[in-house]
Motif scaffolding. Structure first.
Motif, PDB file in Angstrom:
ATOM      1  N   UNK A  57       0.833  -1.193   0.000  1.00  0.00           N
ATOM      2  CA  UNK A  57       0.000   0.000   0.000  1.00  0.00           C
ATOM      3  C   UNK A  57       0.867   1.242   0.000  1.00  0.00           C
ATOM      4  N   UNK A  58       0.230   2.382   0.102  1.00  0.00           N
ATOM      5  CA  UNK A  58       0.934   3.659   0.053  1.00  0.00           C
ATOM      6  C   UNK A  58       1.692   3.906   1.358  1.00  0.00           C
ATOM      7  N   UNK A  59       2.824   4.596   1.255  1.00  0.00           N
ATOM      8  CA  UNK A  59       3.610   4.979   2.424  1.00  0.00           C
ATOM      9  C   UNK A  59       3.906   6.474   2.333  1.00  0.00           C
ATOM     10  N   UNK A  60       3.757   7.184   3.440  1.00  0.00           N
ATOM     11  CA  UNK A  60       3.978   8.619   3.465  1.00  0.00           C
ATOM     12  C   UNK A  60       5.106   8.935   4.428  1.00  0.00           C
ATOM     13  N   UNK A  61       6.119   9.643   3.937  1.00  0.00           N
ATOM     14  CA  UNK A  61       7.252  10.051   4.759  1.00  0.00           C
ATOM     15  C   UNK A  61       7.247  11.568   4.824  1.00  0.00           C
ATOM     16  N   UNK A  62       7.089  12.111   6.012  1.00  0.00           N
ATOM     17  CA  UNK A  62       7.015  13.564   6.164  1.00  0.00           C
ATOM     18  C   UNK A  62       8.339  14.172   6.590  1.00  0.00           C
ATOM     19  N   UNK A  63       9.302  13.327   6.991  1.00  0.00           N
ATOM     20  CA  UNK A  63      10.622  13.815   7.362  1.00  0.00           C
ATOM     21  C   UNK A  63      11.643  13.473   6.307  1.00  0.00           C
ATOM     22  N   UNK A  64      12.919  13.576   6.661  1.00  0.00           N
ATOM     23  CA  UNK A  64      13.983  13.242   5.719  1.00  0.00           C
ATOM     24  C   UNK A  64      14.184  11.735   5.675  1.00  0.00           C
ATOM     25  N   UNK A  65      14.655  11.241   4.530  1.00  0.00           N
ATOM     26  CA  UNK A  65      14.916   9.822   4.333  1.00  0.00           C
ATOM     27  C   UNK A  65      16.408   9.652   4.083  1.00  0.00           C
ATOM     28  N   UNK A  66      17.114   9.045   5.018  1.00  0.00           N
ATOM     29  CA  UNK A  66      18.565   8.890   4.936  1.00  0.00           C
ATOM     30  C   UNK A  66      18.883   7.487   4.440  1.00  0.00           C
ATOM     31  N   UNK A  67      19.421   7.382   3.215  1.00  0.00           N
ATOM     32  CA  UNK A  67      19.706   6.088   2.600  1.00  0.00           C
ATOM     33  C   UNK A  67      21.199   5.958   2.328  1.00  0.00           C
ATOM     34  N   UNK A  68      21.762   4.763   2.473  1.00  0.00           N
ATOM     35  CA  UNK A  68      23.170   4.565   2.119  1.00  0.00           C
ATOM     36  C   UNK A  68      23.386   4.790   0.622  1.00  0.00           C
ATOM     37  N   UNK A  69      24.561   5.239   0.264  1.00  0.00           N
ATOM     38  CA  UNK A  69      24.874   5.503  -1.144  1.00  0.00           C
ATOM     39  C   UNK A  69      24.874   4.206  -1.946  1.00  0.00           C
ATOM     40  N   UNK A  70      24.330   4.304  -3.169  1.00  0.00           N
ATOM     41  CA  UNK A  70      24.415   3.197  -4.109  1.00  0.00           C
ATOM     42  C   UNK A  70      23.383   2.102  -3.964  1.00  0.00           C
ATOM     43  N   UNK A  71      22.364   2.274  -3.088  1.00  0.00           N
ATOM     44  CA  UNK A  71      21.414   1.172  -2.894  1.00  0.00           C
ATOM     45  C   UNK A  71      20.239   1.238  -3.870  1.00  0.00           C
ATOM     46  N   UNK A  72      20.070   2.376  -4.571  1.00  0.00           N
ATOM     47  CA  UNK A  72      18.982   2.498  -5.541  1.00  0.00           C
ATOM     48  C   UNK A  72      19.586   2.461  -6.945  1.00  0.00           C
ATOM     49  N   UNK A  73      19.283   1.439  -7.708  1.00  0.00           N
ATOM     50  CA  UNK A  73      19.813   1.298  -9.056  1.00  0.00           C
ATOM     51  C   UNK A  73      19.083   2.177 -10.060  1.00  0.00           C
ATOM     52  N   UNK A  74      19.701   2.366 -11.239  1.00  0.00           N
ATOM     53  CA  UNK A  74      19.104   3.203 -12.278  1.00  0.00           C
ATOM     54  C   UNK A  74      17.742   2.689 -12.719  1.00  0.00           C
ATOM     55  N   UNK A  75      17.545   1.362 -12.700  1.00  0.00           N
ATOM     56  CA  UNK A  75      16.281   0.790 -13.163  1.00  0.00           C
ATOM     57  C   UNK A  75      15.108   1.240 -12.303  1.00  0.00           C
ATOM     58  N   UNK A  76      15.382   1.650 -11.071  1.00  0.00           N
ATOM     59  CA  UNK A  76      14.309   2.088 -10.175  1.00  0.00           C
ATOM     60  C   UNK A  76      13.998   3.574 -10.332  1.00  0.00           C
ATOM     61  N   UNK A  77      14.772   4.283 -11.150  1.00  0.00           N
ATOM     62  CA  UNK A  77      14.591   5.722 -11.309  1.00  0.00           C
ATOM     63  C   UNK A  77      13.840   6.023 -12.600  1.00  0.00           C
ATOM     64  N   UNK A  78      13.002   7.049 -12.546  1.00  0.00           N
ATOM     65  CA  UNK A  78      12.263   7.462 -13.732  1.00  0.00           C
ATOM     66  C   UNK A  78      13.194   8.099 -14.758  1.00  0.00           C
ATOM     67  N   UNK A  79      14.107   8.962 -14.299  1.00  0.00           N
ATOM     68  CA  UNK A  79      15.036   9.642 -15.190  1.00  0.00           C
ATOM     69  C   UNK A  79      16.463   9.527 -14.653  1.00  0.00           C
TER      70      UNK A  79
END
Length: 210
Positions: A57-79
């Protein structure tokens, strides 16, 4: 059923023992991690998760999201964006009156990308070996597209230099396509003899988009 005035078969201390059992269980529950093996750990002011989390389902984050570098691949990005750079140069050559490519680089389009913003920075220096004033011209060339010449006056027997930055957008690209970026130079009136002072350099950067 025990009769009034008759002792209970469970013993007169049954209720006391029962209350003690209940008290012990309450204490055990209070000390236990109610989330057990879920990996959820309540913290003061927050919650810590160990392991994976599935959100249906939907998830809402109202604060900052701190993620380690390199964990999101290009395939997951729109642009997604990728960058390519290269440089090359030539020295000790004769400069003729015809605009001629002196040095080139090739940038390769990454797989899955179809557009590129190409930024070229050609530079040139030259020694006017003649006895008359002349001009030195320099131009960037991207995929056989000239970026327009810039020039500077060159007094007789003196050296000069200049740059001619140029950028353009390429579309309809396919992964693996080569993008050639070059520097071209020439004089205006007379050829200049080869000299170590005669140099032509090309610095290229491409930003690739889907």
């Amino acid at each position: 059923m025990p009769q009034p005035g008759m002792p209970s078969a469970r013993g007169e201390d049954y209720l006391i023992r029962r209350l003690q059992d209940l008290e012990r269980k309450v204490q055990e529950l209070a000390a236990a991690n109610v989330f057990g093996l879920t990996g959820i750990k309540p913290r003061d002011g927050g919650t810590e998760f160990d392991g994976y989390v599935t959100i249906n389902g939907a998830a809402k984050i109202t604060g900052t999201l701190d993620l380690p570098a390199g964990i999101i691949g290009n395939d997951a990005l729109t642009n997604p964006v990728q960058i390519g750079t290269a440089s090359n140069g030539l020295s000790n050559y004769a400069i003729t009156t015809s605009s001629t490519v002196r040095a080139s680089v090739t940038l390769t389009v990454p797989d899955g990308f179809s557009q590129a913003v190409v930024m070229a920075n050609p530079t040139a220096m030259g020694l006017n070996s003649t006895g008359a004033a002349d001009y030195l011209y320099v131009m960037a060339v991207v995929q056989n597209i000239g970026g327009g010449e810039l020039y500077t006056a060159a007094p007789a027997a003196l050296g000069v230099g200049l740059a001619a930055p140029f950028h353009t957008t390429l579309t309809g690209l396919t992964g693996g396509d080569p993008i050639t970026v070059s520097v071209a130079t020439r004089t205006n009136t007379n050829p200049w003899a080869a000299s170590t002072a005669n140099q032509a350099n090309i610095y290229a950067t491409a930003i690739f988009f889907r």
